[in-house]
Design a protein around this motif. Structure first.
Motif, mmCIF file in Angstrom:
data_model
loop_
_atom_site.group_PDB
_atom_site.id
_atom_site.type_symbol
_atom_site.label_atom_id
_atom_site.label_comp_id
_atom_site.label_asym_id
_atom_site.label_seq_id
_atom_site.Cartn_x
_atom_site.Cartn_y
_atom_site.Cartn_z
ATOM 1 N N LEU A 42 12.826 -5.235 9.734
ATOM 2 C CA LEU A 42 12.423 -5.764 8.431
ATOM 3 C C LEU A 42 11.143 -5.143 7.864
ATOM 4 N N PRO A 43 10.036 -5.091 8.633
ATOM 5 C CA PRO A 43 8.807 -4.536 8.043
ATOM 6 C C PRO A 43 8.972 -3.110 7.550
ATOM 7 N N ASP A 44 9.667 -2.296 8.320
ATOM 8 C CA ASP A 44 9.869 -0.905 7.914
ATOM 9 C C ASP A 44 10.768 -0.819 6.686
ATOM 10 N N LEU A 45 11.792 -1.666 6.641
ATOM 11 C CA LEU A 45 12.667 -1.701 5.471
ATOM 12 C C LEU A 45 11.870 -2.059 4.218
ATOM 13 N N ALA A 46 10.964 -3.023 4.350
ATOM 14 C CA ALA A 46 10.153 -3.436 3.211
ATOM 15 C C ALA A 46 9.255 -2.305 2.731
ATOM 16 N N ARG A 47 8.618 -1.590 3.669
ATOM 17 C CA ARG A 47 7.733 -0.482 3.295
ATOM 18 C C ARG A 47 8.521 0.623 2.601
ATOM 19 N N ARG A 51 7.371 -2.181 -0.672
ATOM 20 C CA ARG A 51 6.659 -3.439 -0.499
ATOM 21 C C ARG A 51 5.767 -3.322 0.726
ATOM 22 N N LEU A 52 4.452 -3.453 0.539
ATOM 23 C CA LEU A 52 3.515 -3.245 1.636
ATOM 24 C C LEU A 52 3.520 -4.402 2.627
ATOM 25 N N MET A 53 3.720 -5.615 2.112
ATOM 26 C CA MET A 53 3.671 -6.798 2.974
ATOM 27 C C MET A 53 4.961 -7.602 2.834
ATOM 28 N N LEU A 54 5.487 -8.052 3.951
ATOM 29 C CA LEU A 54 6.669 -8.911 3.955
ATOM 30 C C LEU A 54 6.467 -9.973 5.022
#
Length: 395
Positions: A42-47, A51-54
């Motif tokens: 998830l965090p990598d997908l967001a970046r 999106r910097l923060m998820l």
């Protein structure tokens, strides 16, 4: 499929994470082979999506919710598990995980939803109560949203035969609060209460359309008893149509705003419902063939201000739903007494028996008669044969 405790915790973490809705959840599970892999990604997908923060739900937060659920006797059912209703699983935006309080047995039986106005007339409440009871006696479980008015009558009439209440908020935030005793009765008498929301979630505007898609998704058909033109009940009916379910509407007086929505549904092709046989004759062949499990259903496209029903990652716009306006109180003025004001909410242009007014309003027969007399003197009440009365519209 039955999830392990660890998998169930991961599923809860994933669906509680920011920007993860039903469609995103399913895409992530398919892409990464399970919730654990999806959580890592998830965090990598967001970046990559800019999106910097998820906010990803932590293990501690999920364990806290699990503990709160256990204290209330609530357990989580995952899509694909034996207790997950097959009718709901066929819906494209079915909740991957929902919290169940009560018995899962009723979820396996054929269900029909009854929805309608919170500010229903006495005749509407009487019909909903009778119809629900007859459906229960015919072997159907009745599903509704635990709201005031029609929903409440439908649940109460089927406590003994089986009913399912779908919450807009969490199990720890029952809305409306006045129906907490009814919820307890549903659980104690073998029914079920379900919610997809966090345990302590206070319901907001868009949570009610989200709930409505589950009400229709659980059911083979949806019956609408009294609905204004922009009623939330019509959202449920349109979800049902998009999900391939049957829609029934109870006709009403063209002079009553509470019947405008249901009359429109009939004009648009919904099955007219004036008795239980109108429902069972349509549903019996569908139930015999079983629910369609192709997950090909699409939800209807509504607008709800600028809010969406789900905030999802990298997906097209999600379906939205309109705000339900407050039902006008049929000419109520500031000079009306308390009993008269209470009684007006149960009256409309269709005649209703005084005995039904007494039963549905909860007022004493003396107070009902006094309020009716005041309305009659004011030229706002018409009396009919069989000790029935109706409100004169426009006065």
């Amino acid at each position: 499929m039955i999830l392990t405790d660890e998998q169930r915790l991961d599923w809860l973490r994933l669906i509680r994470s920011e920007k993860v809705g039903p469609r995103t959840f399913r895409a992530l599970i398919n892409q990464y082979g399970g919730a654990a892999g999806a959580l890592e990604a998830l965090p990598d997908l967001a970046r990559r999506g800019g999106r910097l923060m998820l906010k990803v739900c932590s293990r501690a937060e999920a364990e806290k919710e699990m503990a709160a659920a256990r204290r209330l006797g609530v357990r989580f059912i995952a899509m694909g598990e034996p207790d997950y209703p097959k009718t709901l699983q066929a819906v494209d935006t079915a909740p991957p995980l929902f919290a169940l309080r009560g018995s899962a047995d009723v979820l396996a039986r054929p269900s029909v939803a009854i929805v309608g106005s919170r500010n229903a007339s006495a005749s509407g409440l009487t019909f909903a109560e009778r119809l629900a009871r007859q459906l229960g006696e015919a072997g159907y479980v009745v599903v509704s949203g635990l709201a005031r008015g029609i929903d409440t009558k439908a649940h109460k009439a089927t406590l003994e035969t089986g009913t399912v209440a779908v919450l807009a908020g969490g199990h720890d935030r029952i809305y409306p609060a006045q129906n907490q005793p009814l919820l307890q009765a549903i659980v104690e008498q073998g029914g079920a209460v379900i919610s997809e929301m966090p345990m302590d979630w206070e319901p907001r505007g868009r949570d009610f359309p989200r709930r409505n898609r589950i009400v229709s998704g659980l059911s083979y058909g949806v019956i609408v008893v009294e609905a204004a033109r922009r009623s939330g009940s019509l959202i449920t009916a349109r979800f049902a149509l998009e999900q391939g379910r049957e829609v029934f509407a109870v006709p009403g007086s063209p002079l009553d705003p509470r019947a405008e929505g249901t009359n429109d549904l009939i004009r648009e092709g919904a099955t007219l419902c004036a008795g239980v046989e109108h429902v069972t004759s349509v549903l019996e062949p569908l139930i015999a063939s079983g629910p369609r499990l192709d997950q090909g259903a699409e939800e209807p496209h509504y607008t709800l201000g600028s809010e969406e029903l789900w905030d999802e990652l990298d997906l097209p716009d999600i379906v939205r739903a309109p705000v339900r306006p407050v039902m006008p109180e049929a000419g109520l003025n500031e000079e009306a007494g308390a009993d008269e004001a209470d009684l007006i909410a149960f009256l409309g242009p269709s005649p209703v028996a005084v005995d039904d007014l007494v039963r549905q309003s909860g007022l004493s027969i003396r107070n009902v008669q006094m309020a009716l007399l005041e309305l009659e003197i004011a030229g706002r009440l018409e009396r009919h044969g069989g000790n029935a009365v109706s409100l004169i519209v426009g006065r």
